[in-house]
Design a protein around this motif. Structure first.
Motif, PDB file in Angstrom:
ATOM      1  N   LEU A 157       0.783  -1.238   0.000  1.00 45.06           N
ATOM      2  CA  LEU A 157       0.000   0.000   0.000  1.00 45.06           C
ATOM      3  C   LEU A 157       0.812   1.284   0.000  1.00 45.06           C
ATOM      4  O   LEU A 157       0.235   2.351  -0.159  1.00 45.06           O
ATOM      5  N   LEU A 158       2.140   1.211   0.188  1.00 42.60           N
ATOM      6  CA  LEU A 158       2.927   2.425   0.360  1.00 42.60           C
ATOM      7  C   LEU A 158       3.995   2.574  -0.708  1.00 42.60           C
ATOM      8  O   LEU A 158       4.541   1.576  -1.193  1.00 42.60           O
ATOM      9  N   PRO A 159       4.323   3.827  -1.064  1.00 45.03           N
ATOM     10  CA  PRO A 159       5.473   4.045  -1.951  1.00 45.03           C
ATOM     11  C   PRO A 159       6.735   3.493  -1.305  1.00 45.03           C
ATOM     12  O   PRO A 159       6.891   3.539  -0.083  1.00 45.03           O
ATOM     13  N   LYS A 160       7.656   3.009  -2.119  1.00 43.97           N
ATOM     14  CA  LYS A 160       8.832   2.312  -1.607  1.00 43.97           C
ATOM     15  C   LYS A 160       9.645   3.165  -0.642  1.00 43.97           C
ATOM     16  O   LYS A 160      10.037   2.702   0.440  1.00 43.97           O
ATOM     17  N   ASP A 161       9.920   4.427  -0.996  1.00 45.88           N
ATOM     18  CA  ASP A 161      10.751   5.272  -0.138  1.00 45.88           C
ATOM     19  C   ASP A 161      10.073   5.542   1.197  1.00 45.88           C
ATOM     20  O   ASP A 161      10.709   5.514   2.248  1.00 45.88           O
ATOM     21  N   ASP A 162       8.781   5.840   1.161  1.00 49.91           N
ATOM     22  CA  ASP A 162       8.048   6.065   2.405  1.00 49.91           C
ATOM     23  C   ASP A 162       8.063   4.808   3.268  1.00 49.91           C
ATOM     24  O   ASP A 162       8.243   4.869   4.489  1.00 49.91           O
ATOM     25  N   LEU A 163       7.878   3.675   2.637  1.00 45.02           N
ATOM     26  CA  LEU A 163       7.830   2.411   3.366  1.00 45.02           C
ATOM     27  C   LEU A 163       9.157   2.138   4.076  1.00 45.02           C
ATOM     28  O   LEU A 163       9.190   1.784   5.257  1.00 45.02           O
ATOM     29  N   LEU A 164      10.267   2.304   3.378  1.00 40.83           N
ATOM     30  CA  LEU A 164      11.568   2.059   3.982  1.00 40.83           C
ATOM     31  C   LEU A 164      11.836   3.019   5.133  1.00 40.83           C
ATOM     32  O   LEU A 164      12.386   2.649   6.168  1.00 40.83           O
ATOM     33  N   SER A 165      11.439   4.268   4.952  1.00 44.92           N
ATOM     34  CA  SER A 165      11.609   5.256   6.013  1.00 44.92           C
ATOM     35  C   SER A 165      10.814   4.863   7.250  1.00 44.92           C
ATOM     36  O   SER A 165      11.296   4.969   8.387  1.00 44.92           O
ATOM     37  N   ILE A 166       9.597   4.389   7.057  1.00 48.90           N
ATOM     38  CA  ILE A 166       8.734   3.995   8.173  1.00 48.90           C
ATOM     39  C   ILE A 166       9.293   2.760   8.881  1.00 48.90           C
ATOM     40  O   ILE A 166       9.376   2.722  10.120  1.00 48.90           O
ATOM     41  N   ILE A 167       9.693   1.747   8.106  1.00 51.21           N
ATOM     42  CA  ILE A 167      10.253   0.538   8.707  1.00 51.21           C
ATOM     43  C   ILE A 167      11.510   0.874   9.508  1.00 51.21           C
ATOM     44  O   ILE A 167      11.740   0.350  10.599  1.00 51.21           O
ATOM     45  N   PHE A 168      12.338   1.761   8.956  1.00 54.67           N
ATOM     46  CA  PHE A 168      13.558   2.147   9.666  1.00 54.67           C
ATOM     47  C   PHE A 168      13.206   2.793  11.008  1.00 54.67           C
ATOM     48  O   PHE A 168      13.853   2.514  12.025  1.00 54.67           O
ATOM     49  N   SER A 169      12.197   3.650  11.030  1.00 55.88           N
ATOM     50  CA  SER A 169      11.817   4.310  12.287  1.00 55.88           C
ATOM     51  C   SER A 169      11.358   3.287  13.319  1.00 55.88           C
ATOM     52  O   SER A 169      11.621   3.448  14.512  1.00 55.88           O
ATOM     53  N   PHE A 170      10.678   2.210  12.880  1.00 54.26           N
ATOM     54  CA  PHE A 170      10.267   1.160  13.813  1.00 54.26           C
ATOM     55  C   PHE A 170      11.493   0.578  14.523  1.00 54.26           C
ATOM     56  O   PHE A 170      11.549   0.479  15.751  1.00 54.26           O
ATOM     57  N   GLY A 171      12.464   0.134  13.729  1.00 51.24           N
ATOM     58  CA  GLY A 171      13.656  -0.482  14.303  1.00 51.24           C
ATOM     59  C   GLY A 171      14.468   0.480  15.141  1.00 51.24           C
ATOM     60  O   GLY A 171      15.007   0.111  16.189  1.00 51.24           O
ATOM     61  N   ALA A 172      14.558   1.745  14.699  1.00 47.39           N
ATOM     62  CA  ALA A 172      15.368   2.729  15.420  1.00 47.39           C
ATOM     63  C   ALA A 172      14.760   3.064  16.783  1.00 47.39           C
ATOM     64  O   ALA A 172      15.480   3.212  17.775  1.00 47.39           O
TER      65      ALA A 172
END
Length: 711
Positions: A157-172
């Motif tokens: 459901l998400l654009p690739k760049d937005d998705l990676l940014s969001i996943i990174f924030s989860f882990g961080a």
């Protein structure tokens, strides 16, 4: 400046503690609900949502937004056990809402203060247990999301760049909270010694790392940073790379090696202190250096500050500073040639600042070209650094950073420096009595770079400092002759390199108590074998190192190099294998099966234990000749579910009847190939086996432990 996605500019990261770049917020509703556990978070919010069974695009977007809220606000609230408002972490910019890290440490420090005033030890331990359970739940949820990446609702459901940014924030965020929790709760809570690493998130960024970082970063350095922590990776991506004037870029480098650090001695030229300087060379009294080395003494140099006349002393008669540097900074030389006078003035000035009235030692001036004397100097290198009053690190990348920079910045410059990547500097650091770094405007000892106070809660600082502080973790007592174990230093080797491959054992022999003078007399190709024999007791997992092996029978298990063995480093294991001229004596967990002949089309093997029905998945790791046969896998221990560990495919042949061995029940075997092995569920095995592009071979096996002699 590099960034992960469409993140908006925010305050300078040098003015705040970095966790992640500003990230698009999908609109999940968080405020207005009570504090609950992570397991209860989504259920509570979905109860109020209409048509929760509806699979329309709108409903799916709503659920994805709640997943973002779960891994951010939900996780934080479940850890700190207090309401966290949307206002504390959300910002609006140009009509769009972003998740920001600016308020995260305010929340962490407020939580820290609440925990510290909790005087009841039992209540404190109980809170630590709840934090542990929450982190375990988070780790499982996030790992499942990444593991199911091809079918992830987020990905769909998400654009690739937005998705990676969001996943990174989860882990961080999870990483930040884990670091804080580890420093807060007493030993004995279930959190103690738990490793909730989110490093698996890096898998999503591996193929995009180069484009994430600003122009100029070396792929090899990015690979190093990627292996430290998520927050460190993110922080480094916001910093400009250091480039020596001699190199415009790292376009010829790969994630396997930085060629900018290598030098070609045939074209090597020294660098002057300033670009306009054309001064002549200063040469030390060469004959005095010859005489001292011939007598088994270490020569050190003092200088008259007025006349610049150099005087050579035995190291036992005057305290001295040992200069640790990389030749890529153009300060390399030999005694007979010397160095530009402008550089000598700088070296004398640094010496007098650190050790008034003292002398200094530097390979460029104190190691001659004369062959036999050069060997003597190399043989005494460990003693040289061990006996120095101060070891000064002179590196152009570190020197480009100010003493007044943030601690995270100073540590990053050390970790990414050429000095940290070179082989010879390892012993120079590990043996130093007093290790000091030269910065742009002063000096700082390694002890001044150890985080204290609020910095111990900073994920970036803590992870970077662990890379630096490990250089003094195993301090060698001066009255002890045994040195380090091979396990102690192995983890330091995996990111280091040298322009001369034959130097590897010479550079580490002094650390493990092996006579360098013996090795330096041998042909380079013979040194590793003799080195391992002299060490004697080795970590059994040395056989799992990928890369080229020795070719002589009895040593075909042995690596030609232990540097850059990142796929399966020798670390964390006791010395539990014995190196003999006839092979490596050790004991391993083992799975045995009918002989397999390696084929190019077979990339995965599924092994089913004939007794326990346990399913092992074996993935290709390192190259081997097609047609090689093997009938067993050796590993340190059988893997846990989903745990991936290195293993060696071997051919077991016959019982060992070598009369020199104490054990008569050993089996002879030869290493054929290195794989990765893990235990998987039947569901995963069925799914992967059914994928057309994955060719697999099912084998029935028996497992247990076996004593072997690997030849």
């Amino acid at each position: 400046m590099g960034s992960f996605s469409n993140s908006v500019p925010s305050k300078s990261h040098s003015a705040r503690r970095f966790v992640f770049n500003d990230t698009p917020w999908l609109g999940g509703k968080h405020d207005g609900y009570p504090v609950v556990t992570l397991d209860e978070y989504l259920d509570l919010r979905l109860k109020n949502a209409e048509n929760i069974k509806d699979k329309t695009a709108t409903q799916r977007k709503h659920q994805v937004a709640l997943i973002q809220s779960l891994f951010t606000f939900g996780l934080i609230e479940a850890i700190v056990e207090e309401n966290v408002s949307e206002q504390s972490l959300l910002r609006v910019n140009n009509g769009k809402t972003y998740l920001t890290d600016e308020g995260l440490y305010d929340i962490v420090f407020a939580w820290r203060d609440r925990v510290r005033i909790l005087k009841d030890e039992e209540l404190n331990r109980s809170w630590g247990d709840r934090v542990c359970n929450t982190l375990a739940t988070m780790h499982h949820m996030l790992f499942s999301e990444i593991a199911e990446w091809p079918r992830s609702s987020l990905r769909a459901l998400l654009p690739k760049d937005d998705l990676l940014s969001i996943i990174f924030s989860f882990g961080a965020i999870a990483e930040t909270l884990t670091i804080a929790a580890n420093g807060l709760f007493p030993q004995g809570s279930s959190l103690d010694n738990q490793g909730f690493s989110c490093s698996f998130v890096q898998v999503l960024f591996a193929h995009r790392a180069q484009e994430i970082f600003p122009q100029g970063w070396c792929p090899f350095v990015i690979k190093i940073i990627s292996g430290i922590s998520l927050c460190t990776f993110g922080y480094a991506s916001t910093r400009e790379a250091f480039l020596r004037n001699d190199f415009e870029d790292h376009t010829k480098c790969t994630d396997r090696a930085c060629v900018a650090n290598n030098i070609d001695i045939s074209t090597y030229q020294n660098k002057h202190a300033s670009a306009s300087c054309t001064c002549s060379y200063g040469v030390p009294p060469v004959q005095a250096i010859y005489n001292m080395l011939a007598n088994g003494q270490i020569p050190v140099i003092s200088c008259d500050p007025t006349t610049l006349e150099m005087v050579v002393h035995p190291s036992t008669e005057i305290p001295y500073v040992a200069i640790s540097h990389v030749w890529a900074d153009r300060l390399g030389s030999i005694s007979e040639r010397g160095l530009p006078i402008c550089q000598l003035k700088e070296l004398f000035k640094k010496t007098y600042c650190l050790l008034p009235g003292g002398a200094f030692w530097m390979d460029s001036l104190c190691v001659p070209e004369a062959r036999e004397l050069r060997k003597k100097a190399i043989g005494m290198m460990a003693e040289t650094y061990r006996n120095a009053s101060v070891t000064l690190v002179v590196d152009a990348g570190i020197r480009a950073c100010s003493c007044h920079a943030r601690l995270a910045e100073k540590l990053l410059r050390i970790v990414t420096s050429g000095w940290m990547q070179r082989l010879w500097t390892l012993q120079e650091a590990l043996l130093a009595q007093h290790l000091v770094f030269e910065f742009q405007d002063g000096f700082e000892s390694i002890k001044e770079l150890i985080p204290t106070g609020d910095d111990v809660f900073d994920s970036v600082i803590l992870h970077l400092s662990s890379e630096v502080v490990q250089l003094i973790q195993y301090r060698w007592p001066l009255d002890e002759k045994r040195g380090f174990s091979l396990v102690d230093i192995a983890s330091h080797l995996i990111w280091r390199s040298t322009s001369k491959a034959g130097d590897e054992t010479l550079a580490i022999a002094g650390l493990v108590g092996v006579d360098v003078a013996e090795l330096v007399q041998l042909p380079p190709e013979e040194r590793m074998k003799v080195f391992l024999l002299r060490v004697g007791t080795l970590p059994a997992n040395i056989v799992f190192l990928t890369g080229l092996k020795q070719t002589e029978r009895g040593f075909r298990w042995a690596p030609r190099t232990m540097m850059q063995a990142r796929e399966s480093p020798v670390a964390g294991y006791r010395g539990d294998a014995i190196c003999t001229p006839n092979g490596l004596l050790a004991e391993y967990a083992c799975v045995v099966f009918k002989t397999v002949v390696l084929e190019a089309s077979i990339r995965h093997y599924f092994l089913v234990d004939a007794i326990s029905q346990c399913i092992y998945r074996v993935k290709d790791a390192a190259g081997a000749e097609l047609g090689c046969a093997f009938n067993a896998f050796l590993m340190d221990q059988l893997p846990e579910i989903h745990q991936s560990i290195p293993c060696a495919a071997v051919e077991l042949t016959r019982n060992d009847s070598n009369p020199e061995d104490n054990d008569k029940d050993r089996v002879i075997c030869e290493v054929r190939k290195i794989f990765w092995i893990s235990t998987v569920t039947p569901e995963i095995a069925r799914h992967e086996y059914s994928i057309a592009e994955t060719t697999a071979l099912k084998l029935s096996v028996k497992s247990g432990r076996v004593k072997v002699r690997i030849v």
